[in-house]
Write a protein that holds these residues in place. Sequence first.
Motif, PDB file in Angstrom:
ATOM      1  N   LYS A  99     -10.775 -39.298   5.574  1.00 43.59           N
ATOM      2  CA  LYS A  99     -11.376 -38.961   4.279  1.00 43.59           C
ATOM      3  C   LYS A  99     -10.467 -39.393   3.129  1.00 43.59           C
ATOM      4  O   LYS A  99     -10.944 -39.861   2.098  1.00 43.59           O
ATOM      5  N   ASN A 100      -9.162 -39.245   3.316  1.00 41.89           N
ATOM      6  CA  ASN A 100      -8.225 -39.685   2.263  1.00 41.89           C
ATOM      7  C   ASN A 100      -8.290 -41.188   2.061  1.00 41.89           C
ATOM      8  O   ASN A 100      -8.259 -41.663   0.923  1.00 41.89           O
ATOM      9  N   GLN A 101      -8.361 -41.950   3.146  1.00 36.21           N
ATOM     10  CA  GLN A 101      -8.447 -43.401   2.996  1.00 36.21           C
ATOM     11  C   GLN A 101      -9.724 -43.796   2.257  1.00 36.21           C
ATOM     12  O   GLN A 101      -9.689 -44.544   1.284  1.00 36.21           O
ATOM     13  N   ILE A 102     -10.843 -43.257   2.697  1.00 31.91           N
ATOM     14  CA  ILE A 102     -12.123 -43.584   2.063  1.00 31.91           C
ATOM     15  C   ILE A 102     -12.143 -43.082   0.620  1.00 31.91           C
ATOM     16  O   ILE A 102     -12.607 -43.783  -0.288  1.00 31.91           O
ATOM     17  N   GLY A 103     -11.609 -41.878   0.384  1.00 30.77           N
ATOM     18  CA  GLY A 103     -11.558 -41.326  -0.965  1.00 30.77           C
ATOM     19  C   GLY A 103     -10.745 -42.195  -1.907  1.00 30.77           C
ATOM     20  O   GLY A 103     -11.150 -42.439  -3.045  1.00 30.77           O
TER      21      GLY A 103
END
Length: 164
Positions: free
Chosen positions: A58-62
């Motif tokens: 989620k952090n990468q996509i965010g």
Amino acid sequence: MEQFAAWVEAIGTIIAAIAETPSFRWSLSQMENLMLWGNVLQATGNGLLADLNPPGSKNQIGNIIQSSGNSTIVASLLFDVTKSQEQLLTVQGNQLQALGASLSLVEGLEQGDIISIYSNALQAKGNILQAEGAKRNRKDWSLAGSWIQATGATLAAIYVTPNE
């Protein structure tokens, strides 16, 4: 590298917030240049942070979404667009940044990382306020949103900077 990326993003948010601050009495050209460089730095910092996170997290996509939002605002400043197109791109860019920060916020909630929760909540709220300010032509909302976002990004950068 995470420290560097977080500080690049934080410095970019601060530069963009300074650009929106009327007490500095920037000319339109100076304000646009500061907004451009602030958003370029934010996009770069978020792009670097995306590369440092596990693929598909989620952090990468965010961070990818936030970087895309900053790139949208950069496009509004660089390309020859009408004022209404510039406004639309600014609104959409800030909405993308809010979406990306919200996705990172979810990962912070899942991990119980209180600083990640607060820093991403501040950034998302700041971007929402900036988007609404641009949409409604409320410079006071955009200004407040810029500084709220800058506070969140700076909190995140301080958090990843080790104490010596």
